[in-house]
Design a protein around this motif. Structure first.
Motif, mmCIF file in Angstrom:
data_model
loop_
_atom_site.group_PDB
_atom_site.id
_atom_site.type_symbol
_atom_site.label_atom_id
_atom_site.label_comp_id
_atom_site.label_asym_id
_atom_site.label_seq_id
_atom_site.Cartn_x
_atom_site.Cartn_y
_atom_site.Cartn_z
ATOM 1 N N THR A 1 0.933 -1.027 0.011
ATOM 2 C CA THR A 1 0.067 -0.065 0.058
ATOM 3 C C THR A 1 0.801 1.321 -0.064
ATOM 4 O O THR A 1 2.084 1.212 0.478
ATOM 5 C CB THR A 1 -0.876 0.172 1.208
ATOM 6 O OG1 THR A 1 0.011 0.106 2.408
ATOM 7 C CG2 THR A 1 -1.639 -1.142 1.237
ATOM 8 N N GLU B 1 -3.621 4.715 8.734
ATOM 9 C CA GLU B 1 -3.374 5.923 7.857
ATOM 10 C C GLU B 1 -2.958 7.081 8.332
ATOM 11 O O GLU B 1 -3.483 7.614 9.598
ATOM 12 C CB GLU B 1 -4.602 6.248 6.871
ATOM 13 C CG GLU B 1 -4.801 5.051 6.056
ATOM 14 C CD GLU B 1 -5.983 5.266 4.991
ATOM 15 O OE1 GLU B 1 -6.710 6.290 5.015
ATOM 16 O OE2 GLU B 1 -6.258 4.294 4.203
ATOM 17 N N THR C 1 -2.888 11.210 9.107
ATOM 18 C CA THR C 1 -3.711 12.424 8.759
ATOM 19 C C THR C 1 -2.449 13.344 7.978
ATOM 20 O O THR C 1 -1.487 13.315 8.191
ATOM 21 C CB THR C 1 -4.444 13.135 9.756
ATOM 22 O OG1 THR C 1 -3.595 13.720 11.009
ATOM 23 C CG2 THR C 1 -5.394 12.042 10.406
ATOM 24 N N LEU D 1 -1.399 -0.320 -3.978
ATOM 25 C CA LEU D 1 -2.976 -0.039 -3.638
ATOM 26 C C LEU D 1 -2.853 1.535 -2.830
ATOM 27 O O LEU D 1 -1.870 1.896 -1.956
ATOM 28 C CB LEU D 1 -3.306 -1.185 -2.602
ATOM 29 C CG LEU D 1 -3.413 -2.441 -3.224
ATOM 30 C CD1 LEU D 1 -3.912 -3.361 -2.173
ATOM 31 C CD2 LEU D 1 -4.243 -2.523 -4.347
ATOM 32 N N PHE D 2 -3.544 2.347 -3.476
ATOM 33 C CA PHE D 2 -3.757 3.641 -2.578
ATOM 34 C C PHE D 2 -5.056 3.779 -1.795
ATOM 35 O O PHE D 2 -5.207 4.840 -1.150
ATOM 36 C CB PHE D 2 -4.062 4.743 -3.861
ATOM 37 C CG PHE D 2 -2.702 4.727 -4.482
ATOM 38 C CD1 PHE D 2 -1.495 5.765 -4.040
ATOM 39 C CD2 PHE D 2 -2.299 4.048 -5.515
ATOM 40 C CE1 PHE D 2 -0.531 5.941 -4.667
ATOM 41 C CE2 PHE D 2 -1.194 4.085 -6.393
ATOM 42 C CZ PHE D 2 -0.215 5.254 -5.543
ATOM 43 N N ALA D 3 -5.677 2.849 -1.500
ATOM 44 C CA ALA D 3 -6.999 2.796 -0.730
ATOM 45 C C ALA D 3 -7.090 1.490 -0.059
ATOM 46 O O ALA D 3 -6.901 0.489 -0.624
ATOM 47 C CB ALA D 3 -8.234 3.193 -1.359
ATOM 48 N N ARG D 4 -7.510 1.472 1.202
ATOM 49 C CA ARG D 4 -8.002 0.136 1.775
ATOM 50 C C ARG D 4 -8.933 -0.548 1.253
ATOM 51 O O ARG D 4 -9.996 0.397 0.886
ATOM 52 C CB ARG D 4 -8.120 0.338 3.294
ATOM 53 C CG ARG D 4 -6.777 0.827 3.946
ATOM 54 C CD ARG D 4 -6.693 0.587 5.447
ATOM 55 N NE ARG D 4 -5.776 1.249 6.181
ATOM 56 C CZ ARG D 4 -4.562 0.867 6.390
ATOM 57 N NH1 ARG D 4 -4.336 -0.542 5.739
ATOM 58 N NH2 ARG D 4 -3.585 1.426 7.013
ATOM 59 N N ASN D 5 -9.272 -1.735 1.210
ATOM 60 C CA ASN D 5 -10.478 -2.451 1.090
ATOM 61 C C ASN D 5 -11.459 -2.476 2.352
ATOM 62 O O ASN D 5 -10.897 -3.013 3.207
ATOM 63 C CB ASN D 5 -10.242 -3.824 0.448
ATOM 64 C CG ASN D 5 -9.575 -3.874 -0.867
ATOM 65 O OD1 ASN D 5 -9.653 -2.954 -1.536
ATOM 66 N ND2 ASN D 5 -8.564 -4.809 -1.142
ATOM 67 N N PHE D 6 -12.555 -1.845 2.273
ATOM 68 C CA PHE D 6 -13.240 -2.058 3.410
ATOM 69 C C PHE D 6 -14.528 -3.097 3.254
ATOM 70 O O PHE D 6 -15.045 -3.102 2.302
ATOM 71 C CB PHE D 6 -13.862 -0.459 3.529
ATOM 72 C CG PHE D 6 -12.966 0.531 3.984
ATOM 73 C CD1 PHE D 6 -12.487 0.426 5.324
ATOM 74 C CD2 PHE D 6 -12.513 1.347 3.020
ATOM 75 C CE1 PHE D 6 -11.477 1.585 5.421
ATOM 76 C CE2 PHE D 6 -11.479 2.364 3.354
ATOM 77 C CZ PHE D 6 -10.891 2.531 4.632
#
Length: 92
Positions: free
Chosen positions: A4, A48, A50, A87-92
């Motif tokens: 990520t 993540e 901020t 990956l630039f976003a987490r899988n929720f």
């Protein structure tokens, strides 16, 4: 296995902190975290960061946020050049 952007960013931040000679527990305390675990999670990419935390951390280790992001971006390009995904976003 995918990596990520948060992990890459954490790697850059860890390197900057270590290069500045600061211990994780000292930086975590100065950032207002209750324990070094919070900073550890940022540095490993499991939490993540901020924008305010990024700026605070960069100020404490005397590095530009732009430099951190530029280094992380270079790492992304190198990994993607090998045909591996970032990956630039987490899988929720």
């Amino acid at each position: 296995m995918s990596i990520t952007f948060g992990q890459l960013l954490g790697e850059v931040l860890t390197g900057a902190r270590k290069q500045s000679g600061h211990r994780q527990c000292d930086i975590a305390r100065q950032m207002g975290f209750k324990s070094p675990t919070s900073l550890s999670k940022i540095e490993t990419g499991s939490t993540e960061i901020t924008v305010l935390q990024l700026y605070s951390l960069c100020e404490l280790v005397e590095i530009s946020p732009l430099h951190v992001l530029t280094r992380a971006e270079a790492m992304v390009k190198a990994i993607e050049a090998e045909g591996k995904p970032v990956l630039f976003a987490r899988n929720f």
